[in-house]
Design a protein around this motif. Structure first.
Motif, PDB file in Angstrom:
ATOM      1  N   THR A  37       0.823  -1.213   0.000  1.00 31.86           N
ATOM      2  CA  THR A  37       0.000   0.000   0.000  1.00 31.86           C
ATOM      3  C   THR A  37       0.858   1.265   0.000  1.00 31.86           C
ATOM      4  O   THR A  37       0.412   2.311  -0.468  1.00 31.86           O
ATOM      5  N   SER A  93     -11.233  -0.285   0.025  1.00 35.94           N
ATOM      6  CA  SER A  93     -12.212  -0.074   1.077  1.00 35.94           C
ATOM      7  C   SER A  93     -13.634  -0.221   0.553  1.00 35.94           C
ATOM      8  O   SER A  93     -13.971   0.283  -0.522  1.00 35.94           O
ATOM      9  N   GLN A 100     -15.576   7.826   6.176  1.00 36.55           N
ATOM     10  CA  GLN A 100     -14.202   7.946   5.690  1.00 36.55           C
ATOM     11  C   GLN A 100     -13.938   9.337   5.123  1.00 36.55           C
ATOM     12  O   GLN A 100     -12.880   9.915   5.367  1.00 36.55           O
ATOM     13  N   TYR A 146       0.253   9.370   4.110  1.00 37.52           N
ATOM     14  CA  TYR A 146       0.236   7.898   4.038  1.00 37.52           C
ATOM     15  C   TYR A 146      -0.102   7.311   5.399  1.00 37.52           C
ATOM     16  O   TYR A 146      -0.941   6.412   5.506  1.00 37.52           O
ATOM     17  N   SER A 147       0.544   7.822   6.425  1.00 38.64           N
ATOM     18  CA  SER A 147       0.285   7.318   7.777  1.00 38.64           C
ATOM     19  C   SER A 147      -1.181   7.488   8.151  1.00 38.64           C
ATOM     20  O   SER A 147      -1.816   6.566   8.666  1.00 38.64           O
ATOM     21  N   ARG A 150      -3.450   5.095   5.939  1.00 33.89           N
ATOM     22  CA  ARG A 150      -3.336   3.665   6.253  1.00 33.89           C
ATOM     23  C   ARG A 150      -3.908   3.330   7.623  1.00 33.89           C
ATOM     24  O   ARG A 150      -4.606   2.337   7.791  1.00 33.89           O
ATOM     25  N   TRP A 151      -3.598   4.150   8.620  1.00 32.60           N
ATOM     26  CA  TRP A 151      -3.946   3.774   9.983  1.00 32.60           C
ATOM     27  C   TRP A 151      -5.161   4.508  10.554  1.00 32.60           C
ATOM     28  O   TRP A 151      -5.633   4.157  11.628  1.00 32.60           O
ATOM     29  N   VAL A 152      -5.672   5.518   9.852  1.00 34.48           N
ATOM     30  CA  VAL A 152      -6.828   6.259  10.370  1.00 34.48           C
ATOM     31  C   VAL A 152      -7.998   6.221   9.383  1.00 34.48           C
ATOM     32  O   VAL A 152      -9.060   5.697   9.708  1.00 34.48           O
ATOM     33  N   ARG A 155      -8.408   2.436   7.908  1.00 34.08           N
ATOM     34  CA  ARG A 155      -7.827   1.502   8.871  1.00 34.08           C
ATOM     35  C   ARG A 155      -8.238   0.069   8.551  1.00 34.08           C
ATOM     36  O   ARG A 155      -9.249  -0.177   7.908  1.00 34.08           O
ATOM     37  N   ARG A 156      -7.450  -0.846   9.019  1.00 37.33           N
ATOM     38  CA  ARG A 156      -7.557  -2.263   8.671  1.00 37.33           C
ATOM     39  C   ARG A 156      -8.974  -2.821   8.820  1.00 37.33           C
ATOM     40  O   ARG A 156      -9.400  -3.646   8.033  1.00 37.33           O
TER      41      ARG A 156
END
Length: 164
Positions: A37, A93, A100, A146-147, A150-152, A155-156
């Motif tokens: 990603t 997603s 989102q 990117y951070s 990916r994480w907010v 998120r997974r």
């Protein structure tokens, strides 16, 4: 309409497989560190950054709009496009887009104030040519965005799991 959705999924799957294949070939053990990603983000956001710079140049140098207006229009257009492309092609997603989009807008507002206006305008005021100032701001924003994506934002729990 159904055929378009199937084609989009196929393109998204191909994009993901391409990113996975490239990352798998990275030397020096980087394949264990770099997420597919991240490569996808780099490709998509490089394209949308080009859109941003094109709009910035056209508006500021082409039609003489103030720098802050030119930066803002380029930024909004590029980040809207980046959201849609990353959501579909990179993070796959299927979560409700409204939540989102709201989180993404908050992330983008912070990014805009801190890096785009702050760094771009500050470096330009210090005498750096505005394209170079925008490139410097772009490097800062890339790490942050990117951070956050990916994480907010994606998120997974909201997307298909990945390796790395």
């Amino acid at each position: 309409m159904h055929d378009l959705a199937v084609a989009t999924d196929t393109l998204a799957d191909r994009f993901t497989r391409l990113c996975e294949a490239v990352v798998a070939r990275l030397p020096w053990g980087l394949d264990r560190i770099v997420a597919p990603t991240f490569l996808g983000f780099a490709l998509i956001n490089s394209f949308t950054f080009g859109v941003d710079l094109l709009l910035l140049t056209a508006l500021h140098s082409g039609v003489g709009r103030p720098l802050w207006v030119s930066v803002t229009v380029g930024y909004v257009c590029a980040f809207g496009l980046a959201f849609l492309l990353n959501r579909t092609f990179n993070f796959h997603s299927h979560a409700p887009i409204g939540r989102q989009a709201a989180v993404y807008v908050a992330v983008v507002v912070v990014n805009y104030l801190a890096f785009i206006l702050g760094v771009s305008t500050g470096l330009t005021a210090l005498g750096l040519e505005y394209h170079l100032a925008r490139l410097a701001a772009g490097a800062c924003e890339a790490v942050y965005m990117y951070s956050a994506m990916r994480w907010v934002v994606f998120r997974r729990a909201d997307r298909v799991p990945e390796e790395a």
